[in-house]
Design an enzyme around this catalytic site. Structure first.
Site, PDB file in Angstrom:
ATOM      1  N   THR A 174       0.838  -1.196   0.000  1.00 62.08           N
ATOM      2  CA  THR A 174       0.000   0.000   0.000  1.00 62.08           C
ATOM      3  C   THR A 174       0.872   1.245   0.000  1.00 62.08           C
ATOM      4  O   THR A 174       1.802   1.362   0.797  1.00 62.08           O
ATOM      5  CB  THR A 174      -0.920   0.001   1.239  1.00 62.08           C
ATOM      6  OG1 THR A 174      -1.827  -1.098   1.126  1.00 62.08           O
ATOM      7  CG2 THR A 174      -1.709   1.293   1.340  1.00 62.08           C
ATOM      8  N   HIS A 176      -6.453 -11.003  -2.685  1.00 67.36           N
ATOM      9  CA  HIS A 176      -5.805 -10.795  -1.384  1.00 67.36           C
ATOM     10  C   HIS A 176      -6.614 -11.490  -0.286  1.00 67.36           C
ATOM     11  O   HIS A 176      -7.629 -10.984   0.179  1.00 67.36           O
ATOM     12  CB  HIS A 176      -5.723  -9.292  -1.112  1.00 67.36           C
ATOM     13  CG  HIS A 176      -4.782  -8.908  -0.018  1.00 67.36           C
ATOM     14  ND1 HIS A 176      -4.096  -9.829   0.746  1.00 67.36           N
ATOM     15  CD2 HIS A 176      -4.394  -7.682   0.455  1.00 67.36           C
ATOM     16  CE1 HIS A 176      -3.338  -9.191   1.634  1.00 67.36           C
ATOM     17  NE2 HIS A 176      -3.502  -7.888   1.467  1.00 67.36           N
ATOM     18  N   ASN A 193      -3.601 -10.898   5.636  1.00 70.25           N
ATOM     19  CA  ASN A 193      -3.358  -9.656   6.382  1.00 70.25           C
ATOM     20  C   ASN A 193      -4.591  -9.040   7.034  1.00 70.25           C
ATOM     21  O   ASN A 193      -4.657  -7.835   7.272  1.00 70.25           O
ATOM     22  CB  ASN A 193      -2.696  -8.605   5.477  1.00 70.25           C
ATOM     23  CG  ASN A 193      -1.329  -9.028   5.000  1.00 70.25           C
ATOM     24  OD1 ASN A 193      -0.862 -10.113   5.338  1.00 70.25           O
ATOM     25  ND2 ASN A 193      -0.682  -8.209   4.205  1.00 70.25           N
ATOM     26  N   TYR A 206      -7.719  -8.634   5.997  1.00 69.82           N
ATOM     27  CA  TYR A 206      -8.733  -7.950   5.195  1.00 69.82           C
ATOM     28  C   TYR A 206      -9.917  -8.896   4.980  1.00 69.82           C
ATOM     29  O   TYR A 206      -9.994  -9.963   5.575  1.00 69.82           O
ATOM     30  CB  TYR A 206      -8.114  -7.419   3.906  1.00 69.82           C
ATOM     31  CG  TYR A 206      -7.035  -6.395   4.205  1.00 69.82           C
ATOM     32  CD1 TYR A 206      -7.359  -5.196   4.846  1.00 69.82           C
ATOM     33  CD2 TYR A 206      -5.692  -6.647   3.930  1.00 69.82           C
ATOM     34  CE1 TYR A 206      -6.375  -4.274   5.173  1.00 69.82           C
ATOM     35  CE2 TYR A 206      -4.703  -5.728   4.258  1.00 69.82           C
ATOM     36  CZ  TYR A 206      -5.051  -4.543   4.887  1.00 69.82           C
ATOM     37  OH  TYR A 206      -4.076  -3.633   5.231  1.00 69.82           O
ATOM     38  N   ASN A 239      -4.094  -6.422  11.646  1.00 68.00           N
ATOM     39  CA  ASN A 239      -5.496  -6.016  11.611  1.00 68.00           C
ATOM     40  C   ASN A 239      -6.394  -6.860  12.517  1.00 68.00           C
ATOM     41  O   ASN A 239      -7.538  -7.170  12.186  1.00 68.00           O
ATOM     42  CB  ASN A 239      -6.028  -6.011  10.180  1.00 68.00           C
ATOM     43  CG  ASN A 239      -5.503  -4.836   9.377  1.00 68.00           C
ATOM     44  OD1 ASN A 239      -5.393  -3.733   9.889  1.00 68.00           O
ATOM     45  ND2 ASN A 239      -5.163  -5.084   8.112  1.00 68.00           N
TER      46      ASN A 239
END
Length: 358
Positions: free
Chosen positions: A26, A175, A178, A180, A235
């Site tokens: 990112t 993805h 992580n 998400y 996260n």
């Protein structure tokens, strides 16, 4: 000793210049969530890698959790990304786009009007998120997706993949890592559903596997990869009892679907727990396609894992931020520039396209 890292490679039906991958990172430079000319310059500067995987790019307005991340759901975004792919291809590079839906890792101030923060369950992620208008803010409790909402979200991923091909990408990376949205479904800390998308791993992996299978059907298996992060804690996801066997199951199912690669990320070098070698080995045995490994690699370790067959491609992350010519620097054994962490996510060209080459 001959180098495998710098020799040509094959990914499905794509020829790669070497075994080096630019890991998805990112960078928060997409003003208005649209790729800019500077983003095209950034990726073209790094086109000497065998494969570039872009920063996380949202398949829908609901997925735009962070400030200034790009999407690929509007005509303007497709046009912006087309400039990127043309710039990379002009330099002889290959590029996949990473499709990232942030799910509950979001704040309304970073999202367009009418967008909703959604997740498998109505459980807020701990911690705060940066917003350009309100500074640091707590992450709100998301809306739990209905079955209809899940089906619509899957359709958004598939359409985003089609948009990516229209924009000239060589493929897409789904993805699933992580913390998400897809990882939120896989992880028992964030998914407490009792319907067909919850419970044991056959339910918790269903969202990912349906996205993967429908995307393969839409654009072809040689154009679809998946990123996973077993033992990831980013996260506010965490460990659970069946994690080892769950990821072996996911690898087996991805192999059946026929995606071209699985990308395993190990964040040990950034302070996260190490992914046990047994988990990597089990994925390697279960998944017969290309395996990309990432996480704190240097040349010696990369060469060793390629030579042993532990990995087929090696992804490098932060070193590519400050060394656009990282491939040449690694080949020559040249000193690497250190990235400025203060400009990782800031708007503008500083710390983005102003790092020098040899």
């Amino acid at each position: 000793m001959s180098s495998k890292l710098f020799s040509s490679a094959k990914l499905g039906n794509i020829e790669l210049a070497n075994h080096i991958v630019v890991a998805p990172m990112t960078r928060s430079r997409a003003i208005g969530n649209i790729p800019t000319p500077s983003i095209a310059t950034y990726y073209a500067q790094r086109a000497s890698a065998g494969l570039i995987i872009t920063e996380g790019t949202s398949p829908s307005p609901n997925g735009l959790g962070y400030a200034r991340i790009p999407g690929i759901f509007s005509p303007e975004q497709i046009a912006g990304w087309k400039n990127v792919t043309e710039a990379v291809h002009a330099k002889g590079g290959k590029i996949f786009i990473q499709l990232m839906h942030c799910g509950r890792v979001a704040h309304p101030a970073n999202m367009p009007a009418g967008a909703s923060i959604v997740a498998p369950s109505a459980i807020a992620a701990a911690g705060q998120m940066w917003t350009d208008t309100e500074g640091m803010q707590a992450q709100p409790t998301p809306l739990a997706l209905t079955i209809e909402g899940i089906k619509l979200t899957i359709a958004e991923y598939v359409q985003a993949a089609k948009n990516a091909i229209e924009a000239g990408f060589d493929g897409v990376e789904i993805h699933g890592a992580n913390g998400y949205l897809i990882d939120q479904f896989i992880n028992t800390k964030s998914n407490i559903r009792t319907d067909e998308y919850g419970g044991d791993i056959t339910g918790r992996a269903k969202f990912l596997l349906e996205i993967a299978s429908q995307t393969v059907e839409a654009i072809g298996k040689d154009k679809v990869g998946v990123r996973l992060s077993p033992y990831g804690v980013f996260n506010d996801v965490g460990f659970f009892d069946t994690i080892d066997t769950d990821y072996q199951y996911i690898a087996e199912k991805l192999n059946e679907i026929g995606v071209v690669y699985t990308h395993l990320v190990n964040h040990e070098s950034m302070g996260a727990p190490a992914v046990p070698q047994t988990v990597i080995d089990n994925v390697r045995k279960a998944f017969k396609g290309t395996l990309i490994l990432s996480g704190g690699y240097d040349v010696a370790r990369a060469e060793a894992d390629l030579a042993s067959g532990a990995a087929d491609l090696i992804a490098f992350g932060r070193s590519f931020i400050s060394n656009p010519d990282l491939v040449e620097r690694l080949k020559q054994g040249a000193e690497l520039a250190v990235p400025n962490g203060d400009t990782f996510y800031t708007p503008g060209d500083e710390g983005f396209i102003d790092y020098t080459t040899l």
